[in-house]
Design a protein around this motif. Structure first.
Motif, PDB file in Angstrom:
ATOM      1  N   ILE A 122       0.840  -1.213   0.000  1.00  0.00           N
ATOM      2  CA  ILE A 122       0.000   0.000   0.000  1.00  0.00           C
ATOM      3  C   ILE A 122       0.876   1.264   0.000  1.00  0.00           C
ATOM      4  O   ILE A 122       0.635   2.189  -0.791  1.00  0.00           O
ATOM      5  CB  ILE A 122      -0.970  -0.003   1.211  1.00  0.00           C
ATOM      6  N   ILE A 123       1.904   1.269   0.826  1.00  0.00           N
ATOM      7  CA  ILE A 123       2.748   2.476   0.902  1.00  0.00           C
ATOM      8  C   ILE A 123       3.460   2.728  -0.437  1.00  0.00           C
ATOM      9  O   ILE A 123       3.413   3.830  -0.987  1.00  0.00           O
ATOM     10  CB  ILE A 123       3.797   2.339   2.042  1.00  0.00           C
ATOM     11  N   LEU A 124       4.098   1.672  -0.958  1.00  0.00           N
ATOM     12  CA  LEU A 124       4.813   1.839  -2.230  1.00  0.00           C
ATOM     13  C   LEU A 124       3.856   2.179  -3.366  1.00  0.00           C
ATOM     14  O   LEU A 124       4.169   2.983  -4.250  1.00  0.00           O
ATOM     15  CB  LEU A 124       5.614   0.576  -2.575  1.00  0.00           C
ATOM     16  N   SER A 125       2.695   1.562  -3.338  1.00  0.00           N
ATOM     17  CA  SER A 125       1.710   1.811  -4.393  1.00  0.00           C
ATOM     18  C   SER A 125       1.201   3.248  -4.333  1.00  0.00           C
ATOM     19  O   SER A 125       1.085   3.919  -5.370  1.00  0.00           O
ATOM     20  CB  SER A 125       0.565   0.803  -4.223  1.00  0.00           C
ATOM     21  N   ILE A 144      11.532   3.065  -9.012  1.00  0.00           N
ATOM     22  CA  ILE A 144      10.819   2.291  -7.992  1.00  0.00           C
ATOM     23  C   ILE A 144      11.039   0.776  -8.146  1.00  0.00           C
ATOM     24  O   ILE A 144      11.092   0.060  -7.143  1.00  0.00           O
ATOM     25  CB  ILE A 144       9.310   2.661  -7.998  1.00  0.00           C
ATOM     26  N   ILE A 145      11.185   0.293  -9.370  1.00  0.00           N
ATOM     27  CA  ILE A 145      11.340  -1.161  -9.560  1.00  0.00           C
ATOM     28  C   ILE A 145      12.621  -1.679  -8.884  1.00  0.00           C
ATOM     29  O   ILE A 145      12.547  -2.587  -8.049  1.00  0.00           O
ATOM     30  CB  ILE A 145      11.265  -1.557 -11.056  1.00  0.00           C
ATOM     31  N   PRO A 146      13.789  -1.126  -9.224  1.00  0.00           N
ATOM     32  CA  PRO A 146      14.986  -1.648  -8.529  1.00  0.00           C
ATOM     33  C   PRO A 146      14.933  -1.442  -7.022  1.00  0.00           C
ATOM     34  O   PRO A 146      15.403  -2.293  -6.254  1.00  0.00           O
ATOM     35  CB  PRO A 146      16.141  -0.851  -9.141  1.00  0.00           C
ATOM     36  N   MET A 147      14.340  -0.323  -6.598  1.00  0.00           N
ATOM     37  CA  MET A 147      14.229  -0.069  -5.160  1.00  0.00           C
ATOM     38  C   MET A 147      13.366  -1.147  -4.497  1.00  0.00           C
ATOM     39  O   MET A 147      13.738  -1.695  -3.456  1.00  0.00           O
ATOM     40  CB  MET A 147      13.580   1.305  -4.919  1.00  0.00           C
ATOM     41  N   THR A 148      12.224  -1.445  -5.104  1.00  0.00           N
ATOM     42  CA  THR A 148      11.317  -2.445  -4.538  1.00  0.00           C
ATOM     43  C   THR A 148      11.988  -3.817  -4.524  1.00  0.00           C
ATOM     44  O   THR A 148      11.896  -4.549  -3.530  1.00  0.00           O
ATOM     45  CB  THR A 148      10.010  -2.501  -5.374  1.00  0.00           C
ATOM     46  N   LEU A 149      12.642  -4.139  -5.624  1.00  0.00           N
ATOM     47  CA  LEU A 149      13.341  -5.431  -5.678  1.00  0.00           C
ATOM     48  C   LEU A 149      14.411  -5.490  -4.592  1.00  0.00           C
ATOM     49  O   LEU A 149      14.601  -6.523  -3.952  1.00  0.00           O
ATOM     50  CB  LEU A 149      13.965  -5.645  -7.067  1.00  0.00           C
ATOM     51  N   GLY A 150      15.095  -4.345  -4.394  1.00  0.00           N
ATOM     52  CA  GLY A 150      16.123  -4.282  -3.352  1.00  0.00           C
ATOM     53  C   GLY A 150      15.518  -4.483  -1.970  1.00  0.00           C
ATOM     54  O   GLY A 150      16.057  -5.242  -1.150  1.00  0.00           O
ATOM     55  N   LEU A 168       2.320  -1.935  -8.275  1.00  0.00           N
ATOM     56  CA  LEU A 168       2.981  -0.654  -8.577  1.00  0.00           C
ATOM     57  C   LEU A 168       2.782  -0.255 -10.038  1.00  0.00           C
ATOM     58  O   LEU A 168       2.570   0.921 -10.347  1.00  0.00           O
ATOM     59  CB  LEU A 168       4.483  -0.746  -8.278  1.00  0.00           C
ATOM     60  N   SER A 169       2.829  -1.266 -10.918  1.00  0.00           N
ATOM     61  CA  SER A 169       2.631  -0.976 -12.345  1.00  0.00           C
ATOM     62  C   SER A 169       1.230  -0.404 -12.586  1.00  0.00           C
ATOM     63  O   SER A 169       1.058   0.591 -13.314  1.00  0.00           O
ATOM     64  CB  SER A 169       2.864  -2.266 -13.132  1.00  0.00           C
ATOM     65  N   ILE A 170       0.216  -1.016 -11.941  1.00  0.00           N
ATOM     66  CA  ILE A 170      -1.160  -0.534 -12.090  1.00  0.00           C
ATOM     67  C   ILE A 170      -1.285   0.874 -11.492  1.00  0.00           C
ATOM     68  O   ILE A 170      -1.897   1.773 -12.087  1.00  0.00           O
ATOM     69  CB  ILE A 170      -2.152  -1.519 -11.418  1.00  0.00           C
ATOM     70  N   SER A 171      -0.654   1.079 -10.345  1.00  0.00           N
ATOM     71  CA  SER A 171      -0.723   2.396  -9.684  1.00  0.00           C
ATOM     72  C   SER A 171      -0.114   3.471 -10.576  1.00  0.00           C
ATOM     73  O   SER A 171      -0.628   4.584 -10.649  1.00  0.00           O
ATOM     74  CB  SER A 171       0.051   2.370  -8.372  1.00  0.00           C
ATOM     75  N   SER A 172       0.996   3.140 -11.236  1.00  0.00           N
ATOM     76  CA  SER A 172       1.648   4.112 -12.106  1.00  0.00           C
ATOM     77  C   SER A 172       0.736   4.480 -13.275  1.00  0.00           C
ATOM     78  O   SER A 172       0.583   5.657 -13.624  1.00  0.00           O
ATOM     79  CB  SER A 172       2.969   3.546 -12.609  1.00  0.00           C
TER      80      SER A 172
END
Lengths: 441, 415
Positions: A122-125, A144-150, A168-172
């Motif tokens: 929820i926060i990242l989204s 955001i993708i590399p950060m989330t993966l990290g 995240l993709s849908i949120s973007s």
């Protein structure tokens, strides 16, 4: 490799069928020629036959050779407001990226500490949704993708990252639909409508927020097993190390100033493109040596592509095809707003899922305008813009955020195209249905 | 023709001239930020005078033509660069020649020839790399004199054709000079000037002895290299078709841009992606430079400056003003400023030729005369073999003084 044979064959076929069509069709030769060139362009873009800008410029040149477009027309249809706004925002966003604005924000988020996966999601989204509303979606996702993966790797979450990244993709995609500057189709419509920044958000905001909430609930339900998992590692507060950076402060202040100018447009009478260019020019003067590479990083290709598509759309308008299309849609739906809303919602999201949404939006904006004029149903604008945004979630190749997410998940977890598409299509149906119902009820 | 009337009468056009002067000074000091400087200047001018950009484009269609031609040439350069054309040519030179004097002559002639049809920046950059490679290979070889001579040859060679330099395109469009007209008048002056300056340079800088430099590669020119083959084919096609563009009633500049788009389209999927490798900031620099100058011109800025003078009605004056300006600022900027003045005087072709020949010679005289000079000298400096301004000026003035006189004589009697 098949497209290398199929596309030329279809292009040849389109050329050949012109002659019998010219004799038997009710359309004028110039209208027919423009339609055929348009079909050829769409085909090339859909099948990625050539670099998209080269394909669109070639189509324009063909229209020019056919005498459909003149030099003055090209300048007239080249909407400098749209291009200026996009260029200005690109410079500001690139500057923010260079100043590590997004990384700083993500670090702050990590420092919050999450207990369950759905907290993290929820926060990242929310972060992705809000930043995508103001910044370029691709830039946001690239950060955001590399950060989330990290984060997922640090917290030993493994494949749980898949639903998080899909959310995240849908949120973007949805965030891009929230504001007039979120996505190129919104920028085009914003410039066309000459509506205030706040007016735009007030109209499109409520349904976008509702659809966003539905998307989160849907993701939580679809991945309920993963979402309730506990996060055990709590040692993530040390990530909050924000360096002092005066350039970052200047960049943020510039963005805030430009957004303020957008909001106060009715008062200041400064157009959005001028506001964005003020911000960009200020950064170019202040940024000094940092700005030369930033200028190189600006997506010139997108600017030229958008410019050529705007001219192409103008040529369709010039020969009267868009008027014809609006008449056909209006007659076939008997001017019934409910049918029109349903048709626009599903058709637009479907087409945007299959091909680039920029040419589609450029062509449809004048059509939607005419339909609004014929039926008096202003909702059509917002249905159209939201559905164009929603189309981006249906397939891995439908939009930049989806493509980037799919590529990362494929590389990291071996996620298959069909696996991603299965989730994407399901979400697309749920959300388009929600949009449709929102405007019908 | 509709004229552009500002929404407010204040401020006066003098402010525009001051902004332009500041931009030119900044662009000479920091050439790497040229695009930034001129975008900012144009943005300021548009805001100060509340100008309508669409009207500027319609009224000054030449800007679009020039940008179209520069785009075409940038595409061609990007194709050849991706095909490692310059690198392969350089490797071949290194592998074949033994005598320093032969290397000197061949490299200068090749530089002049390539500069006549391709981007000076890329040609000079690769030739400088060859000079540096030679110095690495043979410790006693000093590349500084060679690079100075290459800069002079490149500038003089670029004068030969319409597509040789951005300044040629600006003058060609404004002076209504076609590809063939340009070739017939400018090429003889260019060839003579290059040969004369090369002879002087050879006398000044010749070296004795023999050497051999071991190099690998360079044979890919015959191998699998679609970018190179397509790039060369495109170049030949452009040079073959351009002379016919006027017969087909298509403007030369537009023809270059149109050909570039069609070539990218016909070249296939991979070739079409070269589009993204075009040097967009350079293109934006040319566009915003011209827009800035033309905006000031439309506001009457240049009329204020040249109201009382008959300076520009004389070929001799135009020639030396052009040399002087090109010595101080980039040659493209020099002709961009001269063009509206000459246009307003309804200048004959003799004055336009004086402008172009003067700007080419002027840019060869100083290290900052053109962006290609600056980049070449910076590359040399990075290899810890920088050349002092005094040494450069000494060689360039000695080599170019007779050329200035000869070129003027050719202009005076020949045109």
């Amino acid at each position: 490799m098949r497209r290398h044979y199929i596309v030329p064959a279809i292009l040849l076929l389109l050329t050949l069928i012109y002659f019998p069509l010219r004799d038997y069709s009710v359309l004028e030769p110039k209208q027919l020629q423009t339609i055929l060139v348009f079909i050829a362009l769409f085909l090339m873009l859909a099948m990625e036959y050539r670099h998209r800008t080269v394909a669109s410029l070639t189509s324009l040149l063909i229209l020019w050779f056919l005498g459909i477009l003149k030099g003055e027309d090209m300048i007239h249809y080249l909407d400098l407001d749209v291009l200026g706004l996009l260029f200005g925002m690109m410079v500001i966003v690139e500057t923010l990226r260079e100043a590590r604005f997004l990384s700083m924000l993500v670090r702050v988020l990590i420092s919050l500490g999450f207990r369950k996966i759905y907290h993290l999601t929820i926060i990242l989204s929310l972060f992705t949704f809000i930043t995508s509303a103001f910044l370029d979606n691709a830039t946001v996702m690239l950060i955001i993708i590399p950060m989330t993966l990290g984060i997922c790797e640090t917290l030993n979450l493994g494949r749980v990252a898949v639903p998080v990244l899909i959310a995240l993709s849908i949120s973007s995609n949805l965030g891009g639909a929230l504001t007039p500057i979120g996505d190129p189709p919104n920028i085009m419509a914003y410039s066309y409508l000459r509506i205030s920044f706040i007016g735009f958000i007030l109209n499109i905001g409520p349904p976008t927020l509702l659809i966003y909430a539905i998307s989160l609930v849907a993701i939580m339900t679809l991945f309920r097993r993963e979402m309730v998992l506990e996060i055990r590692d709590k040692n993530n507060k040390d990530k909050l190390k924000i360096e002092k950076n005066s350039f970052l402060i200047i960049s943020i202040l510039t963005l805030v100033f430009v957004l303020l100018l957008f909001l106060l447009q009715d008062l200041t009478k400064i157009s959005p493109s001028t506001s964005a260019l003020y911000g960009a020019t200020f950064l170019m003067i202040i940024g000094g040596r940092r700005m030369a590479p930033i200028l190189r990083e600006v997506n010139w290709d997108l600017l030229i592509f958008l410019g050529s598509i705007l001219i192409f759309s103008g040529s369709l308008e010039k020969v009267g095809i868009l008027h014809l299309l609006a008449q056909i849609i209006s007659k076939s739906t008997h001017g019934n707003p409910h049918i029109l809303i349903t048709l626009i919602a599903w058709l637009s999201s479907l087409i945007s899922a299959l091909v680039d949404n920029i040419p589609y939006a450029a062509v449809m904006i004048p059509v939607v305008d005419e339909l609004v004029g014929l039926t008096g149903c202003h909702k059509l604008w917002w249905v159209f813009l939201l559905s164009v945004g929603l189309g981006g979630i249906a397939t891995p190749i439908a939009s930049v955020p989806s493509l980037l997410t799919y590529s990362a998940l494929r590389d990291k977890f071996g996620l298959k195209f069909l696996e991603f598409m299965k989730i994407g299509l399901l979400m697309w149906i749920i959300l388009t249905l929600s949009l449709n119902l929102y405007y019908l009820l | 023709m509709e004229t552009i009337v500002p929404l407010i009468s204040f401020p006066s056009p003098t402010y525009g001239l001051l902004i332009l002067a500041l931009a030119l000074i900044l662009s000479s000091i920091k050439p790497e930020y040229k695009a930034l400087i001129f975008i900012s200047s144009f943005a300021i001018i548009v805001n100060v005078y509340s100008l309508n950009i669409e009207k500027i484009f319609i009224e000054r269609a030449e800007i679009i033509k020039i940008v179209s031609a520069v785009f075409g040439l940038e595409v061609l350069s990007a194709l050849l660069n991706k095909g490692r054309f310059y690198e392969l040519i350089s490797l071949r030179i290194l592998g074949k020649l033994r005598s320093p004097n032969r290397i000197f002559i061949l490299m200068n002639l090749l530089t002049a020839l390539l500069s006549a049809i391709l981007s000076n920046v890329l040609v000079l950059l690769y030739m400088v790399l060859v000079a540096i490679k030679l110095a690495e290979c043979i410790p006693e070889f000093d590349p500084r004199d060679l690079v100075t001579s290459l800069i002079i040859s490149s500038n003089l060679g670029s004068m030969a054709t319409f597509m040789g330099d951005i300044s040629n395109i600006i003058v060609g469009v404004n002076g209504n000079i076609g590809f063939l007209d340009f070739l017939f008048v400018a090429a003889p002056i260019s060839i003579t000037s290059t040969l004369l300056s090369l002879s002087i340079l050879f006398i000044l800088l010749r070296r004795g002895g023999r050497f051999y430099c071991e190099v690998t590669g360079g044979n890919e020119i015959h191998g699998e290299n679609p970018y190179l083959i397509f790039g060369l084919a495109s170049l030949i096609l452009m040079l073959t078709l351009l002379p016919f563009s006027s017969r087909l009633d298509i403007d030369d500049c537009l023809a270059i841009g149109i050909m570039a788009v069609f070539l990218l389209f016909l070249g296939g999927e991979e070739i079409s992606k070269v589009f993204t490798e075009v040097d967009w900031p350079s293109l934006i620099y040319v566009g915003t430079l011209l827009l800035t100058v033309e905006s000031i011109n439309l506001m009457g800025g240049f009329e204020i400056l040249f109201e009382e003078t008959s300076l520009f009605r004389n070929q001799f004056n135009v020639y030396f003003v052009s040399i002087g300006l090109s010595m101080l600022i980039d040659d493209a900027e020099a002709v961009a400023i001269l063009s509206p003045v000459l246009r307003s005087l309804n200048a004959g072709r003799d004055l336009w030729w004086a402008a172009i020949v003067g700007s080419s010679i002027g840019s060869a005289l100083t290290p900052w005369g053109s962006i290609a000079n600056i980049i070449a000298l910076r590359k040399l400096r990075e290899s810890h073999r920088g050349i002092s301004i005094f040494r450069f000026l000494k060689i360039s003035i000695l080599a170019n003084l007779p050329t200035i006189i000869l070129a003027y004589m050719m202009l005076y009697w020949g045109v």
